[in-house]
Design an enzyme around this catalytic site. Sequence first.
Site, PDB file in Angstrom:
ATOM      1  N   LYS A 126       5.229  -6.795  11.147  1.00 24.78           N
ATOM      2  CA  LYS A 126       4.285  -7.470  10.078  1.00 24.78           C
ATOM      3  C   LYS A 126       4.581  -8.472   9.246  1.00 24.78           C
ATOM      4  CE  LYS A 126       2.582  -4.927   5.868  1.00 24.78           C
ATOM      5  NZ  LYS A 126       2.490  -4.149   4.986  1.00 24.78           N
TER       6      LYS A 126
ATOM      7  N   ARG B 239      -1.583   4.264  13.253  1.00 25.85           N
ATOM      8  CA  ARG B 239      -0.373   3.749  14.001  1.00 25.85           C
ATOM      9  C   ARG B 239      -0.498   4.177  15.599  1.00 25.85           C
ATOM     10  NH1 ARG B 239       2.953   7.739  16.660  1.00 25.85           N
ATOM     11  NH2 ARG B 239       2.617   9.775  14.980  1.00 25.85           N
TER      12      ARG B 239
ATOM     13  N   ARG C 200       0.420  -0.803   0.116  1.00 24.38           N
ATOM     14  CA  ARG C 200       0.205  -0.074  -0.103  1.00 24.38           C
ATOM     15  C   ARG C 200       0.578   1.452   0.055  1.00 24.38           C
ATOM     16  NH1 ARG C 200      -2.874   1.514   4.044  1.00 24.38           N
ATOM     17  NH2 ARG C 200      -4.306   2.780   2.799  1.00 24.38           N
TER      18      ARG C 200
END
Length: 324
Positions: free
Chosen positions: A186, A321, A121
């Site tokens: 991630k 975040r 993204r």
Amino acid sequence: MTLRSLLSTLADGEFHSGQALGEALGVSRAAIWKQLKKLDELGVRLHSVKGRGYRVAGGLDLLDPQRIEAGLEDGVRARLGPIALALSLPSTNEAALQGSAQGGGGGRLYLAERQTAGKGRRGRTWVSPFARNLYFSLVWDFAGGAAALEGLSLVVGLAVRHGLMDSGVEGIDLKWPNDLLVDGRKLGGILLEMTGDASGQCQVVIGVGINVAMPDEVAAEIDQPWIDVRTAGGVSPGRNLLLAAVLNRLVPSLERFSEQGFASFRAEWEACNAHQGRQVVLQTSRVQIQGRCLGVDDKGALLLETEDGVQACHGGELSLRGLE
């Protein structure tokens, strides 16, 4: 002889002499040498020892459509079209979009051992070394256009999470709108791209990247904290079975989403929301919004409790975040 045949022979991690490779594959040693040079272009590191031959240290866990299909449930296999597997592609999403433009039907699966221009993204590069992770794109048909796709990325994230959990990976959280995290790092990401009629029949390319066994030498290319299946879940069942486990969860979820929309998934998604109840900052192209994450609404929009009340924020070029 194909390059894939040579890779399959070297996948065992053992030494093979040039002569033995030539005899096994029915070609000359000169032909073997030419193919071996191509492996370097793919990022496959060969270990050569005079008198012993060549090997790929640690072997290769190559993707195999037959092994993937063998791991699929009957109903899932029936909903999928042919599997298109490439050794190297710019991106599986790009290949899927091209296939859709040429009339490829929904259910077609595009795989690559390596991506040279993998996309994340917000224009980010998805680091995609050869035969180490999973990079795939699934084309799926939807009716109702863009409005009927709200919350789809969240549903895909849930399905991928379930497939990984079925394979022994624990502690996976979901970060709105499309990341899978373990311990805040991630593990995987999702990129959706739509083609067709924005207000009617359309196809969505569902791109998924999962870190399985990221090599240390490419770690420096990743610009955010990351983790892989090997680290998060111990021993991987292998990429073929891992992909089959994900597809066994993804296909039924897509069918349910087509019938019921996101609302029926909402509570389940919120239960594994990485930021549920936490203070967060949402960065858009124009403004920064700070508030407490209340979860999502029935359309998958992020709900933030701010000084100005509760705001519903939809996906797009956004960055979320948590606040320490």
